[in-house]
Design an enzyme around this catalytic site. Structure first.
Site, PDB file in Angstrom:
ATOM      1  N   LYS A  53      57.478  19.042  37.676  1.00 37.35           N
ATOM      2  CA  LYS A  53      56.174  19.525  38.149  1.00 37.35           C
ATOM      3  C   LYS A  53      55.186  19.610  36.988  1.00 37.35           C
ATOM      4  O   LYS A  53      54.013  19.217  37.120  1.00 37.35           O
ATOM      5  CB  LYS A  53      56.347  20.889  38.835  1.00 37.35           C
ATOM      6  CG  LYS A  53      57.111  20.791  40.161  1.00 37.35           C
ATOM      7  CD  LYS A  53      57.630  22.129  40.673  1.00 37.35           C
ATOM      8  CE  LYS A  53      58.455  21.929  41.944  1.00 37.35           C
ATOM      9  NZ  LYS A  53      59.126  23.167  42.404  1.00 37.35           N
ATOM     10  N   GLN A  97      59.528  29.470  40.964  1.00 39.00           N
ATOM     11  CA  GLN A  97      60.641  28.604  41.365  1.00 39.00           C
ATOM     12  C   GLN A  97      61.751  29.443  42.001  1.00 39.00           C
ATOM     13  O   GLN A  97      62.173  30.463  41.455  1.00 39.00           O
ATOM     14  CB  GLN A  97      61.175  27.832  40.145  1.00 39.00           C
ATOM     15  CG  GLN A  97      62.229  26.792  40.467  1.00 39.00           C
ATOM     16  CD  GLN A  97      61.711  25.637  41.338  1.00 39.00           C
ATOM     17  OE1 GLN A  97      60.541  25.291  41.293  1.00 39.00           O
ATOM     18  NE2 GLN A  97      62.587  25.046  42.123  1.00 39.00           N
ATOM     19  N   ASP A 120      52.608  27.046  46.798  1.00 38.94           N
ATOM     20  CA  ASP A 120      53.891  26.736  47.435  1.00 38.94           C
ATOM     21  C   ASP A 120      53.850  26.921  48.956  1.00 38.94           C
ATOM     22  O   ASP A 120      54.734  26.452  49.665  1.00 38.94           O
ATOM     23  CB  ASP A 120      54.969  27.680  46.889  1.00 38.94           C
ATOM     24  CG  ASP A 120      56.009  26.941  46.070  1.00 38.94           C
ATOM     25  OD1 ASP A 120      56.152  25.719  46.232  1.00 38.94           O
ATOM     26  OD2 ASP A 120      56.695  27.613  45.281  1.00 38.94           O
TER      27      ASP A 120
HETATM   28  N1  GUN Z   1      63.257  25.726  45.352  1.00 34.25           N
HETATM   29  C1  GUN Z   1      63.596  24.666  46.111  1.00 34.25           C
HETATM   30  N2  GUN Z   1      62.499  24.077  46.607  1.00 34.25           N
HETATM   31  C2  GUN Z   1      61.444  24.775  46.152  1.00 34.25           C
HETATM   32  C3  GUN Z   1      60.048  24.633  46.324  1.00 34.25           C
HETATM   33  O1  GUN Z   1      59.512  23.748  47.016  1.00 34.25           O
HETATM   34  N3  GUN Z   1      59.292  25.549  45.680  1.00 34.25           N
HETATM   35  C4  GUN Z   1      59.829  26.541  44.936  1.00 34.25           C
HETATM   36  N4  GUN Z   1      59.010  27.404  44.351  1.00 34.25           N
HETATM   37  N5  GUN Z   1      61.121  26.697  44.768  1.00 34.25           N
HETATM   38  C5  GUN Z   1      61.927  25.809  45.373  1.00 34.25           C
END
Ligand code: GUN
Length: 294
Positions: A53, A97, A120
């Site tokens: 990211k 995350q 998110d």
């Molecule tokens: N963990 C697994 N997928 C995601 C996601 O799309 N965003 C976040 N923040 N954590 C995750």
């Protein structure tokens, strides 16, 4: 193999070009989108995702504001950091995350994020807006799945979609997205899960199957209606001593055999994964555009 490959990497690359133009338009107004990432602990898969990211932010000209915290960070300290990021004018999107370490209440942390910075799309306000069809941030993986289908010419109107998996980050929001009375949706949606009776016969009804259960190669060819479209959200690490890193990535679908039955299928890697990242970037750019009054 009979199925056409839905190339998430290529589709994400097209969206990336579109986003670059939007970032440039913001720059012309003296604005730069900013994404804060919060990573707690040392989970290696999470480190890889957050790293990807941040790399994509750099490629797009989005400011990346990383916060990597030790696994024993207290909930209080995480909430404090989220509060600081809510007030930070450089930051338009905040990504925490998941999963967080066991001593942290994830819902409390998600709720602390300002809905205006919820890149998110996991905040209850964003999810509520999604359910009732209001504009708002959509969770990235569900939005990526919808975008893949739309850009691959799969018309969902009136179709049977079976989503296997009922997580808060994929299955539940995706069901709400695809059932909306809107372009790219209008599907008849079933959410199947671990307690579903006779799962194969439920999946066999589907014109579109979305696998989001987190179990390697769980979905078998005999369960798929010939000609169905199959979207694989899974990214599972499977031991593979022949690889230098000791594992390979595999989806929730037994790809080789399902590709003989499906009309279109996403690979793993290179299917949904790149779309999740680019939708996060899209949400961050949208947040910056809103703040700039675009
Ligand atoms: N963990 C697994 N997928 C995601 C996601 O799309 N965003 C976040 N923040 N954590 C995750």
């Amino acid at each position: 193999m009979t199925a056409g490959i839905i190339d998430g990497k290529a589709i994400a690359a097209v969206i990336k070009t579109e986003l670059k133009n939007r970032v440039e338009a913001l720059a012309a107004r003296g604005a730069q989108p900013g994404l804060a990432t919060v990573l707690v602990g040392e989970d290696s898969a999470s480190q890889v995702y957050v790293g990807m990211k941040q790399k994509m932010c750099a490629e797009l000209g989005i400011l990346s504001v990383p916060h990597n915290l030790p696994a024993d960070t207290s909930q209080q300290d995480i909430l404090q950091l989220v509060g600081d990021l809510n007030r930070d004018d450089r930051v338009h999107g905040i990504l925490v995350q998941l999963p967080l370490p066991g001593h942290i209440d994830e819902n409390k942390v998600i709720e602390a994020i300002s809905p205006e910075k919820d890149a998110d799309g996991f905040h209850p306000v964003s999810l509520g807006r999604l359910v009732i069809g209001m504009e708002g941030f959509r969770p990235c993986t569900p939005a990526g799945v919808q975008e893949l289908l739309v850009r691959s010419g799969v018309d969902l109107c009136g179709k049977e979609v079976v989503i296997v998996g009922r997580s808060n980050i994929v299955g539940k929001p995706l069901a709400n997205l695809l059932v909306q009375k809107k372009a790219g949706a209008n599907a008849t949606v079933t959410v199947a899960h671990s307690r579903t009776r006779d799962l194969p016969s439920v999946i066999r009804r589907a014109d579109v199957v979305v696998a989001a259960i987190g179990q390697a190669e769980f979905i078998r060819a005999e369960w798929i209606k010939p000609g169905a479209v199959v979207i694989d959200v899974g990214t599972n690490r499977v031991d593979d001593p022949s690889r230098k890193r000791g594992y390979r990535l595999t989806g929730d679908v037994k790809f080789d055999e399902v590709a003989e039955v499906a009309s279109q299928i996403t690979p793993v890697p290179g299917g949904v994964g790149p779309m999740t990242i680019i939708m996060l970037m899209t949400n961050t750019v949208i947040a910056a555009e809103r703040k700039a009054g675009i």
